[in-house]
Structures are given as structure tokens and as C-alpha cells.
Design an enzyme around this catalytic site. Sequence first.
Site, PDB file in Angstrom:
ATOM      1  N   LYS A  96      20.605   8.966  22.931  1.00  0.00           N
ATOM      2  CA  LYS A  96      20.641  10.147  23.798  1.00  0.00           C
ATOM      3  C   LYS A  96      21.051   9.655  25.174  1.00  0.00           C
ATOM      4  CE  LYS A  96      18.105  13.879  25.842  1.00  0.00           C
ATOM      5  NZ  LYS A  96      17.019  13.911  26.814  1.00  0.00           N
ATOM      6  N   ALA A 184      16.140  20.332  27.569  1.00  0.00           N
ATOM      7  CA  ALA A 184      15.557  20.369  28.918  1.00  0.00           C
ATOM      8  C   ALA A 184      15.368  21.791  29.431  1.00  0.00           C
ATOM      9  CB  ALA A 184      16.384  19.572  29.929  1.00  0.00           C
ATOM     10  N   GLY A 185      14.259  21.967  30.141  1.00  0.00           N
ATOM     11  CA  GLY A 185      13.995  23.208  30.845  1.00  0.00           C
ATOM     12  C   GLY A 185      13.221  24.260  30.079  1.00  0.00           C
ATOM     13  N   THR A 207       7.943  18.290  28.043  1.00  0.00           N
ATOM     14  CA  THR A 207       6.899  18.692  28.982  1.00  0.00           C
ATOM     15  C   THR A 207       6.173  19.954  28.551  1.00  0.00           C
ATOM     16  OG1 THR A 207       8.325  17.767  30.719  1.00  0.00           O
ATOM     17  CG2 THR A 207       6.438  19.047  31.431  1.00  0.00           C
TER      18      THR A 207
END
EC number: 2.8.1.10
Length: 256
Positions: A96, A184-185, A207
Site C-alpha cells: 500500500k 481513509a476518512g 480509526t
Amino acid sequence: MPIFYGTEVTSRLMLGTAQYPSPAILADAFRRSDAGIATVSVRREAGGDQAGQDFWGLIRDLGVAVLPNTAGCYSVREAVTTAQMARELFDTNWIKLEVIGHTDTLQPDPFGLVEAAAQLAEDGFEVFPYCTEDLVLCERLVEVGCKVLMPWGAPIGTGLGLNNIYGLRSLRAHFPDTPLVVDAGLGLPSHATQAMELGYDAVLLNTAVSKAGDPAAMAHAFALAVEAGALAAGADPMDARDMAAPSTPVFGKAML
């Protein structure tokens, strides 16, 4: 299920391994998520200390595919060197690729990303580039050998969801045969469902699970959300309309 560089994976959910409260909670979250791929920071493993060895043993025991990343790299040279270390550590050509261009937003450096991807592809790596939804950037990445694209939904760690629905939808339309992963996000399971409904092949998150009050429960919620979104995308959803349309028949209605 998605096929990445000729390998069919077992799930549309990919999960990161950073910032969990404990190894036991990490393992439980992975089990509840049914994730097929774990992303792992090369820098975490490069030290060779006992903690790193224990962590690697834990990941092996989960029985998932490992996708090492070049997180924290800000230059082409640094990213390429880290990728080479990853191949030695994890015995895989998968990488990645992250080449960060801005400290505040953690936005990818498009120029460095294409350059690093070209070098790595030429060296036999199978590159998963962390990129934006910019169509021209993604075309360049495909041209240099990337067979998977990983556009962000929003900046890393923000939990904002899909900031540019138009751009992500356009990317899907432009690359109908290229595996696309929203990376992401994402902050809520509904964000993952939305990505699946756009026709994306998978989502990658970290996260949203690791920082949840109950990571295992949140991991399970994301698993269900991804499944629901993928089923919806395959069910040929109705087209949205600007005007109302009756759902009940008017035939036989009494004339008053």
C-alpha cells in the site's frame, strides 16, 4: 468478492492495525469484522524488538492477508526503500503505497506517488496506491502499472465520510474494470454503505474502529454495513427523482 492482482479476497472490508487499546481488542475486532486484509505499518515491524515480533505473531494467527504500507513517507526515495523493506519482512509483493504531500491534511503527493508507483511496479511490486479521486492522477497511476486504486473518502482520521460523491462516482464510471477501494476518512458504518452503493469494491478503515468506545462492536457494524451496501449495489437500485411519484395504484379509485 474483489480480486486484487489475481488474488480473490474473502471480504470487502479491509482493516488497519494501529491505535487499538490492546492486542486482545485488536484481535477481537478483526474476528468480528470478518476482514480479509490487514494493513500493517512497515516501520512498526522494522525494529525487530519483542513487541514487534509479538504483534506480527498476532496478525499471523488471525489468518488474514497482510498488506504492508509505507505510512509516514514524504518522499519517493523513502517510500521505495520502505516498500523494499516490507517485501523482505512480509514476503509479499503487495504494498500500500503512501507518499504524503502535506503534513496538515496528509494529502497524497500526486507527483511523488506516480513516480514511486512506476519504480515499484517495474521492480515487481503489486501497488495499492493511496490517492485522491482526481481522475487524471488515477489515469497516470494505471498507466505506470497500478491495477488497484485507493482514493480517499476524506483526509485520514477525520471520520468525515465521502467528501466528494461526484468525484468518486465519476472515478467508478471511468474505471469500470479496475478494483476501487475507498481508503481513509470513513467514520461511520453508513459511510461504508454509501461507498458500496457507489459500486466500489471494498473499503479500508482503521480509526473508525480502533478509536470507537467498543472496537469489536463497531467492527461488526462495519461488516454488516459493507454487506448491505454491496447487496444494494447488486440489486439495481431505483433511480432518484426530483418529483414525487405515487407508489400505490390509482386504478379503481372512487371518483367523488
